[in-house]
Design a protein around this motif. Structure first.
Motif, PDB file in Angstrom:
ATOM      1  N   ILE A  31      33.511  31.102  38.002  1.00  0.00           N
ATOM      2  CA  ILE A  31      33.185  32.507  38.247  1.00  0.00           C
ATOM      3  C   ILE A  31      33.985  33.355  37.270  1.00  0.00           C
ATOM      4  CG2 ILE A  31      33.437  34.404  39.884  1.00  0.00           C
ATOM      5  CD1 ILE A  31      32.771  32.559  42.077  1.00  0.00           C
ATOM      6  N   VAL A  32      33.295  34.179  36.528  1.00  0.00           N
ATOM      7  CA  VAL A  32      33.943  35.118  35.627  1.00  0.00           C
ATOM      8  C   VAL A  32      33.463  36.494  36.023  1.00  0.00           C
ATOM      9  CG1 VAL A  32      34.325  35.849  33.257  1.00  0.00           C
ATOM     10  CG2 VAL A  32      33.977  33.426  33.767  1.00  0.00           C
ATOM     11  N   VAL A  33      34.280  37.226  36.767  1.00  0.00           N
ATOM     12  CA  VAL A  33      33.872  38.541  37.212  1.00  0.00           C
ATOM     13  C   VAL A  33      34.083  39.540  36.091  1.00  0.00           C
ATOM     14  CG1 VAL A  33      34.289  38.132  39.645  1.00  0.00           C
ATOM     15  CG2 VAL A  33      36.155  38.891  38.225  1.00  0.00           C
ATOM     16  N   THR A  34      33.251  40.584  36.092  1.00  0.00           N
ATOM     17  CA  THR A  34      33.304  41.567  35.019  1.00  0.00           C
ATOM     18  C   THR A  34      33.524  42.954  35.605  1.00  0.00           C
ATOM     19  OG1 THR A  34      30.908  41.825  35.114  1.00  0.00           O
ATOM     20  CG2 THR A  34      31.781  40.228  33.538  1.00  0.00           C
ATOM     21  N   GLY A  35      34.000  43.851  34.781  1.00  0.00           N
ATOM     22  CA  GLY A  35      34.199  45.213  35.244  1.00  0.00           C
ATOM     23  C   GLY A  35      35.018  45.995  34.234  1.00  0.00           C
ATOM     24  N   THR A  36      35.051  47.315  34.393  1.00  0.00           N
ATOM     25  CA  THR A  36      35.823  48.171  33.512  1.00  0.00           C
ATOM     26  C   THR A  36      37.054  48.666  34.251  1.00  0.00           C
ATOM     27  OG1 THR A  36      34.516  50.074  34.244  1.00  0.00           O
ATOM     28  CG2 THR A  36      33.760  48.906  32.287  1.00  0.00           C
ATOM     29  N   ARG A  37      38.007  49.198  33.520  1.00  0.00           N
ATOM     30  CA  ARG A  37      39.235  49.704  34.117  1.00  0.00           C
ATOM     31  C   ARG A  37      38.924  51.005  34.846  1.00  0.00           C
ATOM     32  NH1 ARG A  37      44.335  48.278  33.190  1.00  0.00           N
ATOM     33  NH2 ARG A  37      43.709  47.082  31.363  1.00  0.00           N
ATOM     34  N   ASP A  38      39.131  51.018  36.157  1.00  0.00           N
ATOM     35  CA  ASP A  38      38.843  52.190  36.976  1.00  0.00           C
ATOM     36  C   ASP A  38      40.108  52.644  37.678  1.00  0.00           C
ATOM     37  OD1 ASP A  38      35.863  52.412  36.694  1.00  0.00           O
ATOM     38  OD2 ASP A  38      35.950  50.397  37.542  1.00  0.00           O
ATOM     39  N   THR A  39      40.144  53.913  38.051  1.00  0.00           N
ATOM     40  CA  THR A  39      41.314  54.461  38.714  1.00  0.00           C
ATOM     41  C   THR A  39      41.351  53.998  40.170  1.00  0.00           C
ATOM     42  OG1 THR A  39      40.165  56.465  39.444  1.00  0.00           O
ATOM     43  CG2 THR A  39      41.164  56.494  37.240  1.00  0.00           C
ATOM     44  N   THR A 245      29.306  47.748  40.840  1.00  0.00           N
ATOM     45  CA  THR A 245      29.238  46.755  41.903  1.00  0.00           C
ATOM     46  C   THR A 245      27.883  46.069  41.881  1.00  0.00           C
ATOM     47  OG1 THR A 245      29.185  46.420  44.309  1.00  0.00           O
ATOM     48  CG2 THR A 245      28.629  48.621  43.509  1.00  0.00           C
ATOM     49  N   ILE A 246      27.853  44.793  42.238  1.00  0.00           N
ATOM     50  CA  ILE A 246      26.603  44.047  42.315  1.00  0.00           C
ATOM     51  C   ILE A 246      25.724  44.577  43.440  1.00  0.00           C
ATOM     52  CG2 ILE A 246      27.417  42.286  43.918  1.00  0.00           C
ATOM     53  CD1 ILE A 246      25.176  41.733  40.798  1.00  0.00           C
ATOM     54  N   LEU A 247      26.298  45.378  44.337  1.00  0.00           N
ATOM     55  CA  LEU A 247      25.514  45.950  45.430  1.00  0.00           C
ATOM     56  C   LEU A 247      24.479  46.952  44.934  1.00  0.00           C
ATOM     57  CD1 LEU A 247      28.235  46.436  48.197  1.00  0.00           C
ATOM     58  CD2 LEU A 247      26.481  44.667  48.048  1.00  0.00           C
ATOM     59  N   SER A 248      24.545  47.330  43.672  1.00  0.00           N
ATOM     60  CA  SER A 248      23.523  48.219  43.099  1.00  0.00           C
ATOM     61  C   SER A 248      22.306  47.440  42.613  1.00  0.00           C
ATOM     62  CB  SER A 248      24.124  49.013  41.936  1.00  0.00           C
ATOM     63  OG  SER A 248      24.455  48.149  40.850  1.00  0.00           O
ATOM     64  N   THR A 261      31.293  42.077  40.079  1.00  0.00           N
ATOM     65  CA  THR A 261      32.329  42.697  39.265  1.00  0.00           C
ATOM     66  C   THR A 261      33.719  42.358  39.810  1.00  0.00           C
ATOM     67  OG1 THR A 261      32.375  44.722  40.599  1.00  0.00           O
ATOM     68  CG2 THR A 261      30.771  44.627  38.787  1.00  0.00           C
ATOM     69  N   THR A 262      34.725  42.708  39.034  1.00  0.00           N
ATOM     70  CA  THR A 262      36.099  42.536  39.485  1.00  0.00           C
ATOM     71  C   THR A 262      36.314  43.268  40.801  1.00  0.00           C
ATOM     72  OG1 THR A 262      36.829  42.391  37.188  1.00  0.00           O
ATOM     73  CG2 THR A 262      38.514  42.869  38.838  1.00  0.00           C
ATOM     74  N   PHE A 263      35.744  44.447  40.910  1.00  0.00           N
ATOM     75  CA  PHE A 263      35.852  45.227  42.144  1.00  0.00           C
ATOM     76  C   PHE A 263      35.253  44.475  43.330  1.00  0.00           C
ATOM     77  CE2 PHE A 263      33.382  47.887  45.054  1.00  0.00           C
ATOM     78  CZ  PHE A 263      34.391  48.599  45.676  1.00  0.00           C
ATOM     79  N   VAL A 291      42.329  44.583  42.521  1.00  0.00           N
ATOM     80  CA  VAL A 291      41.775  44.804  41.184  1.00  0.00           C
ATOM     81  C   VAL A 291      42.886  44.726  40.137  1.00  0.00           C
ATOM     82  CG1 VAL A 291      40.674  46.487  39.649  1.00  0.00           C
ATOM     83  CG2 VAL A 291      39.790  46.139  41.969  1.00  0.00           C
ATOM     84  N   LYS A 292      44.027  45.334  40.444  1.00  0.00           N
ATOM     85  CA  LYS A 292      45.170  45.318  39.523  1.00  0.00           C
ATOM     86  C   LYS A 292      45.662  43.896  39.300  1.00  0.00           C
ATOM     87  CE  LYS A 292      49.726  47.444  38.863  1.00  0.00           C
ATOM     88  NZ  LYS A 292      50.737  48.364  39.471  1.00  0.00           N
ATOM     89  N   LYS A 293      45.732  43.090  40.374  1.00  0.00           N
ATOM     90  CA  LYS A 293      46.148  41.694  40.248  1.00  0.00           C
ATOM     91  C   LYS A 293      45.179  40.928  39.355  1.00  0.00           C
ATOM     92  CE  LYS A 293      47.168  39.393  43.909  1.00  0.00           C
ATOM     93  NZ  LYS A 293      47.094  38.863  45.299  1.00  0.00           N
TER      94      LYS A 293
END
Length: 298
Positions: A31-39, A245-248, A261-263, A291-293
């Motif tokens: 599993i390679v989750v993807t995502g951008t840096r979010d606050t 999110t994959i929920l979209s 996603t990472t989220f 997410v930070k971890k």
């Protein structure tokens, strides 16, 4: 016993998924989750938006306590196997206990020509529309009021997560749970400001997906979506969602990610990584930390 449903429907479903731009994943894929840096604020806002709740400051998030057994109806065996393998991989990454491979499904995804019509047929006692699962099996997972609620849900996906309230150590409630004898929890442990006296256990999850909505989607995308809807009580955040999110996946006009996603994984880890009787609000605030971890490779 869970088995592929009627051949024509299965072929249509597999044909829709086959139009995806890349090859189906192998069960052994990492599993390679993807995502951008979010606050942290955006992460928490999205976590709240995707969590159905009344008062999560005083209620726990539901989670499986019994081992999870994914099952698929309405797909040819090879696609069903890939989807089950992916759901199991996601569960393992989220530290969710899994049942043995040959087991009775308690996380069941059903592909149908039309979920709302099938649910209406079931409730109206018309000829049984779901080959591969008998009426008794479905009613073990969802009661008639549940099915009525399912049929009222708009869109191509219908989800029911059946839960029961137990004590923090798994104690059953006493009483019938009706107006004459309300269900009550007998416990000698006082509820603190940090922990709750009860937890919410997921008994089973049922996800119905309309086959026409699969057109152009990848097996991995659908499996990740199912994992997010079935392993926890979630909903697509819609416009209130501030991070990917994959929920979209089935949202109109949305450009969904190619996989969770990472989220998404952080959300599941927040749900399952702590004691089950923690207030839901505490777990939602934990998502940003997860997410930070992940960003640090932990």
């Amino acid at each position: 016993m869970i088995r592929p449903a009627w051949p024509m429907v299965a072929l249509i479903a597999s044909a829709a998924l086959a139009q995806a731009p890349s090859a189906p994943p192998r069960p052994t894929d990492d599993i390679v989750v993807t995502g951008t840096r979010d606050t942290p604020r955006k992460i928490e806002q999205t976590a709240w938006a995707m969590t159905p709740h009344r008062d999560l400051y005083h209620e726990p998030l539901a989670q499986f306590q019994t081992p999870v057994c994914p099952g698929v109806i309405g797909m040819p065996p090879e696609y069903a196997a890939m989807m089950i393998a992916r759901i199991r991989a996601v569960a393992q990454m989220a530290k969710v206990r899994l049942d043995r491979e040959k087991c009775k499904a308690n996380l069941l995804v059903i592909f149908t020509p039309g979920g709302q019509a099938a649910l209406q047929d079931i409730r109206n006692k018309r000829p049984w529309p779901l080959e591969g699962i008998d009426r008794a099996e479905l009613y073990d997972l969802a009661t008639d009021p549940d099915l009525r609620e399912l049929a009222a849900q708009p869109g191509p996906v219908h989800v029911w997560v059946s839960t029961e309230t137990r004590g923090r150590l798994g104690e059953m409630l006493s009483g019938r749970g009706d107006g004459d004898e309300p269900a009550m929890l007998k416990t000698a442990n006082a509820q603190s400001h940090i922990y709750l006296a009860a937890r919410q256990d997921i008994v089973a999850s049922v996800i119905l997906i309309d086959i026409p909505a699969l057109n152009g989607l990848h097996v991995r995308q659908v499996a990740d979506y199912v994992a997010m809807r079935g392993l926890a009580q979630t909903r697509p955040p819609g416009q209130r969602g501030k991070v990917g999110t994959i929920l979209s996946l089935f949202d109109k006009g949305a450009i969904p990610p190619l996989e969770m996603t990472t989220f998404d994984l952080a959300y599941l880890r927040a749900v399952y990584g702590q004691i089950p009787n923690l207030p839901g609000s505490a777990k939602i605030t934990q998502v940003a930390y997860e997410v930070k971890k992940a960003a640090k490779g932990e």
